[in-house]
Write an enzyme that holds these catalytic residues in place. Structure first.
Site, PDB file in Angstrom:
ATOM      1  CG  HIS A  70     -21.542 -14.804  33.801  1.00  0.00           C
ATOM      2  ND1 HIS A  70     -21.951 -15.789  34.197  1.00  0.00           N
ATOM      3  CD2 HIS A  70     -20.494 -15.609  32.664  1.00  0.00           C
ATOM      4  CE1 HIS A  70     -20.554 -17.296  33.599  1.00  0.00           C
ATOM      5  NE2 HIS A  70     -20.471 -16.317  33.195  1.00  0.00           N
ATOM      6  CB  CYS A  76     -20.193 -22.271  26.900  1.00  0.00           C
ATOM      7  SG  CYS A  76     -20.575 -20.671  27.253  1.00  0.00           S
ATOM      8  CB  CYS A 110     -19.682 -19.867  33.031  1.00  0.00           C
ATOM      9  SG  CYS A 110     -18.548 -18.603  32.487  1.00  0.00           S
TER      10      CYS A 110
END
EC number: 2.3.1.155
Length: 451
Positions: free
Chosen positions: A405, A435, A115
């Site tokens: 996302h 994260c 990510c």
């Protein structure tokens, strides 16, 4: 004359900054964010469903060029992030760049770091500029969850490869005869850790329980994210979005996952991962998203010489990693104090916070960890807690829970949002943190460019 202009601008930074301190370092090039854009972030399986990843990346690149008017031939390098790779376009940076009309002489490569892939793309760009290799780099990220690679089983793949090598009809028939029904079962991709085999949602649920984050707290935070995102959307604050004409369909101009609900409606949802008593649900988790982002990063000197007004300075950054089982999603907790120390700042100096929201429980667990002296001393080896960001400075235009996302595209959205918020709110410093799978994390300090 160009050098004189650069010196004058540096002096202006010192004179007009809100505080007396700027993060400019003697002998170190100032690296600036000139512009950042993204396609609308859409729930997977909706309007983008028939496209390919490079289509979205190309749209973001073309949107960046259109908005800036930047000459394609002046781009020295292109770096893109992606997580779930399309096998036909494994170096999606190169394919998207060629499709967007960049010179075939402009190098491009693709990075992957879960990510924080586009964060890695941006800091790679910063490194290339700081080292004097480049003056203008385009960085970005793309994720396309509407069509992920689904593989045959291992035994079926071995049989098919052997069939390709078989030289006689008998050998081929023998291999075909060895195929069993179980061999036809496909391998479906999952958002899970290879090292622990645990899905990220399950890990988020355990993390929330470990820090005593209740279901109600998570639903309240998710509702806050959607409510703030809707407000920002209605007020036209999400100006990084560039419209995208999907072939055979209408122009897409806004995110489609922003849906403020009510606590009563959210409470009806069942746990999605730890059943029946878990607290992570579809309503308080980020959803599978298609989208792409792109930013133009330059040396300050080159940007000014070409007549561009930067949005922000990209300052110190760090990457961290920790235990992927019990601390999978605690990257912001570990990265924030490190990047503040590198910058010589405290939490109170930061005017704007943009943290990636993978799950409401993950965000709230990080905020509790950052407020815990016990966690700082026993798990991080620090003398005292760093403190949690005040919520009135935190993700004020929504976050990944509501905006969406697309794994590798979120980092650029965070950085661009910080730059826009600093300008609107009159702040000087912003902090991005996220994260990532593998127990990794990232943080970066961004300084407003003097108006």
């Amino acid at each position: 004359l160009k050098k004189t202009l650069s010196l004058i601008t540096t002096c202006l930074v010192l004179l007009t900054a809100k505080s007396k301190k700027t993060l400019a370092k003697p002998g170190v090039k100032n690296v600036v964010l000139v512009e950042g854009v993204r396609t609308p972030f859409l729930q997977s399986g909706t309007t983008y469903a028939d496209l390919m990843p490079h289509d979205l990346a190309r749209a973001a690149l073309q949107g960046l060029l259109h908005r800036t008017g930047f000459p394609k031939e002046a781009v020295d390098y292109i770096v893109y992030g992606t997580v779930i790779q399309e096998v036909k376009t494994s170096n999606v940076a190169r394919e998207a760049a060629l499709g967007a009309g960049f010179s075939d002489r402009t190098p491009a490569h693709t990075v992957t770091m879960a990510c924080i892939s586009s964060n890695q793309a941006m800091t790679t760009a910063v490194g290339l500029i700081a080292a004097g290799q480049c003056d203008a780099v385009v960085a970005g990220g793309v994720e396309f969850m509407s069509d992920v690679p689904i593989r045959h089983s291992r035994k079926m793949r071995k049989t098919m490869l052997s069939l390709n090598k078989a030289k006689t009809l008998g050998a081929r028939l023998s291999l075909l005869g060895s195929i069993r029904l179980a061999h036809l079962s496909p391998e479906l991709p999952a958002v899970a850790e290879f090292s622990t085999a645990e899905t990220m949602g399950h890990s988020a649920d355990r993390l929330a329980a470990a820090f005593g984050v209740s279901r109600q707290e998570q639903d309240e935070f998710a509702l806050r994210s959607h409510t703030l995102a809707k407000k920002a959307q209605d007020e036209g604050l999400l100006s990084d979005i560039v419209g995208f004409k999907v072939p055979g369909k209408d122009i897409v101009s806004k995110d489609n996952g922003i849906r403020p609900s009510t606590m009563e409606q959210m409470a009806k949802l069942k746990p999605a991962f730890v059943k029946p008593h878990g607290t992570v649900t579809a309503a308080n988790s980020s959803y599978l998203t298609d989208g792409a982002s792109a930013v133009l990063i330059m040396s300050e000197e080159k940007a000014l010489a070409m007549g561009y007004k930067p949005k922000a300075y990209l300052r110190d950054f760090v990457y961290v990693s920790q235990d992927p089982k019990d601390q999978l999603l605690l990257g912001p907790t570990y990265a924030t104090p490190k990047v503040l120390e590198r910058s010589g700042l405290t939490l109170a100096d930061i005017d704007v916070f943009e943290f990636h929201e993978a799950f409401a429980g993950q965000i709230l667990a990080n905020l509790k960890a950052m407020e815990s002296d016990w966690f700082a001393q026993n798990c991080m080896g620090r003398k005292a807690k760093v403190g949690a960001p005040p919520l009135d400075k935190f993700n004020m235009w929504g976050g990944s829970l509501s905006l969406g996302h697309p794994f590798a595209a979120t980092g650029c959205r965070l950085v661009t949002t910080v730059a826009h918020r600093l300008k609107k709110e009159g702040g000087q410093y912003g902090l991005v943190a996220a994260c990532a799978a593998g127990g990794q994390g990232h943080a970066m300090v961004i300084e407003a460019y003097p108006q």
